[in-house]
Design an enzyme around this catalytic site. Structure first.
Site, PDB file in Angstrom:
ATOM      1  N   THR A  47      62.364 -12.649 -27.665  1.00 49.66           N
ATOM      2  CA  THR A  47      61.022 -12.831 -28.231  1.00 49.66           C
ATOM      3  C   THR A  47      61.021 -13.741 -29.433  1.00 49.66           C
ATOM      4  O   THR A  47      60.078 -14.506 -29.660  1.00 49.66           O
ATOM      5  CB  THR A  47      60.425 -11.464 -28.617  1.00 49.66           C
ATOM      6  N   TYR A  76      53.633 -12.258 -23.500  1.00 45.00           N
ATOM      7  CA  TYR A  76      54.034 -13.626 -23.869  1.00 45.00           C
ATOM      8  C   TYR A  76      55.263 -13.986 -23.033  1.00 45.00           C
ATOM      9  O   TYR A  76      55.776 -13.176 -22.245  1.00 45.00           O
ATOM     10  CB  TYR A  76      54.376 -13.690 -25.367  1.00 45.00           C
ATOM     11  N   THR A 130      65.232  -8.214 -28.133  1.00 51.80           N
ATOM     12  CA  THR A 130      65.394  -6.890 -28.750  1.00 51.80           C
ATOM     13  C   THR A 130      65.756  -5.809 -27.733  1.00 51.80           C
ATOM     14  O   THR A 130      66.276  -4.767 -28.100  1.00 51.80           O
ATOM     15  CB  THR A 130      64.087  -6.483 -29.450  1.00 51.80           C
ATOM     16  N   ASP A 131      65.485  -6.057 -26.444  1.00 49.72           N
ATOM     17  CA  ASP A 131      65.672  -4.990 -25.454  1.00 49.72           C
ATOM     18  C   ASP A 131      67.121  -4.507 -25.360  1.00 49.72           C
ATOM     19  O   ASP A 131      67.373  -3.318 -25.227  1.00 49.72           O
ATOM     20  CB  ASP A 131      65.210  -5.464 -24.069  1.00 49.72           C
ATOM     21  N   LYS A 176      66.821   0.629 -30.446  1.00 49.63           N
ATOM     22  CA  LYS A 176      65.406   0.242 -30.364  1.00 49.63           C
ATOM     23  C   LYS A 176      64.619   1.514 -30.084  1.00 49.63           C
ATOM     24  O   LYS A 176      64.816   2.159 -29.053  1.00 49.63           O
ATOM     25  CB  LYS A 176      65.196  -0.801 -29.268  1.00 49.63           C
ATOM     26  N   GLU A 232      79.112  22.159 -23.260  1.00 53.55           N
ATOM     27  CA  GLU A 232      78.302  22.565 -22.105  1.00 53.55           C
ATOM     28  C   GLU A 232      79.081  22.510 -20.795  1.00 53.55           C
ATOM     29  O   GLU A 232      78.568  22.842 -19.734  1.00 53.55           O
ATOM     30  CB  GLU A 232      77.072  21.655 -21.986  1.00 53.55           C
TER      31      GLU A 232
HETATM   32  N1  DAS Z   1      62.075  -9.078 -23.224  1.00 56.60           N
HETATM   33  C1  DAS Z   1      62.465  -8.860 -24.585  1.00 56.60           C
HETATM   34  C2  DAS Z   1      63.898  -9.305 -24.760  1.00 56.60           C
HETATM   35  O1  DAS Z   1      64.207 -10.455 -24.519  1.00 56.60           O
HETATM   36  C3  DAS Z   1      61.678  -9.570 -25.586  1.00 56.60           C
HETATM   37  C4  DAS Z   1      62.195  -9.270 -26.963  1.00 56.60           C
HETATM   38  O2  DAS Z   1      61.732  -8.275 -27.490  1.00 56.60           O
HETATM   39  O3  DAS Z   1      63.037  -9.972 -27.478  1.00 56.60           O
HETATM   40  O4  DAS Z   1      64.679  -8.445 -25.162  1.00 56.60           O
END
Ligand code: DAS
Length: 359
Positions: free
Chosen positions: A42, A56, A122-123, A195, A316
């Site tokens: 992103t 986006y 970020t994923d 995240k 467990e």
């Molecule tokens: N799809 C997500 C990624 O590329 C967009 C982001 O949050 O960076 O991880």
């Protein structure tokens, strides 16, 4: 268009303030050499309008444009950029990690590189960070950074996150702390960050163990040190690896059966992380499939879907009797990374348990 016109004016105003501050700092001494390795996400994304914050396109803006969008960088570091990949990070794979790790180690071995920033989606940012935390062979700072809003958005968080990350990567105080994540004015360790929200700017958190520090006006403030071994202190070396062992995750939930476990084993998994319910509990309908997998030589790690807390050995389930490994407090996705690297060294479950108690 990288920035909305009125944003340009605002940026110019703030930019001049930054340049003034940076200028003072620059005169104080030699600037650090920071290399930015861009992978997409992103932070390199663009949307149709300045209010497009979902829907986006990620991974469209190149590394030079990212650098040019933050002229303040030039006042705090000698920044150079390299486009390693251009992907949304949901598509990050083992082969990307091996390529990235080898490039990071090659650059950090150079005396003219003081630190590295990796721009990333970020994923899976937390996973790439943890993988590098285990295989980077340098004490120099490696900082991962992303953004939750695309570069074209109102109040895009990418530019300030990138500015902070470059400042952190160029600061000797960030050395020796393992791979770090700099987002939203916060500094996190690669091992503990996750995240935690699908869309908000404050998404990166370490809920119970907390962040390691803050970045304020470009200056890092640290309040703790990592306790688990990382980077130069690990036994893992990927320099000669062309691939990583296939390790998968099977998720538990009410009414789960053995289908996923059996399918993953049939597809060639060499290791399996069971994301159990609670304290890594094994549902009665799944346990026989895990036992059968172990009998075929698949290494089983008991983890938990809960997100916080320790999956205790012999808690467990009787791990001694089952010959399973307890995943400590690593998330299933990070336990998978450690198990993959462990399997490049050994299949001995006692040795692998030692590694889960160490990293
Ligand atoms: N799809 C997500 C990624 O590329 C967009 C982001 O949050 O960076 O991880």
């Amino acid at each position: 268009m990288l920035f909305h016109p009125t944003r340009r004016a605002t940026l110019a105003l703030f930019g001049s303030l930054f340049l003034l501050a940076g200028g003072v700092q620059a005169q104080a001494g030699k600037l650090p050499n920071v290399r930015i390795l861009a992978t997409g996400g992103t932070i390199a994304g663009t949307g149709a309008t300045s209010t497009t914050t979902v829907g986006y396109t990620a991974a469209t803006v190149g590394v030079q444009a990212l650098i040019q969008a933050v002229p303040e960088l030039a006042k705090v570091a000698n920044v150079t950029g390299e486009q390693v990949f251009q992907i949304a990070s949901e598509n990050m794979g083992n082969e990307h990690w091996l390529q990235l790790a080898k490039r990071v180690n090659q650059l950090l071995a150079q005396p003219d590189v003081d630190g590295i920033v990796i721009t990333h989606g970020t994923d899976t940012l937390e996973e790439t960070a943890y993988f590098l935390n285990l295989v980077v062979k340098s004490r120099k700072p490696v900082v991962l950074v992303g953004s939750m809003r695309p570069s074209t958005a109102l109040s895009a968080d990418g530019p300030i996150n990138l500015y902070n990350a470059v400042q952190l990567a160029g600061n000797p105080a960030a050395a020796g702390k393992g791979v770090l994540v700099a987002m939203n004015d916060q500094i996190h360790t690669a091992r503990d960050v996750t995240k935690a929200n699908t869309t908000t700017a404050d998404t990166f958190r370490a809920a119970e163990l907390g962040m390691i520090g803050y970045i304020q006006s470009g200056k890092p403030y640290f309040y703790r040190e990592p306790t688990r071994k990382h980077t130069v202190d690990t036994e893992f070396d990927v320099s000669k690896l062309a691939s990583l062992p296939q390790v998968d995750v099977a998720y538990a939930y009410a009414n789960v059966g053995a289908v996923a476990v059996n399918a993953l084993v049939a597809a060639g998994a060499k290791g399996l992380v069971h994301a159990g319910v609670g304290n890594g509990s094994l549902p009665a309908n799944t346990k026989p499939a895990l036992v059968a997998a172990r009998a075929k030589g698949v290494v089983i790690v008991r983890s938990s879907r809960v997100g916080q807390g320790i999956v205790a050995r012999n808690g467990e389930a009787n791990d001694d009797q089952l010959d399973f490994v307890a995943g400590d407090n690593l998330s299933p996705q990070k336990a998978r990374i450690l198990l993959m690297l462990a399997l490049t060294k050994t299949g001995d479950t006692r040795e692998i348990q030692r590694m889960f108690n160490t990293y």
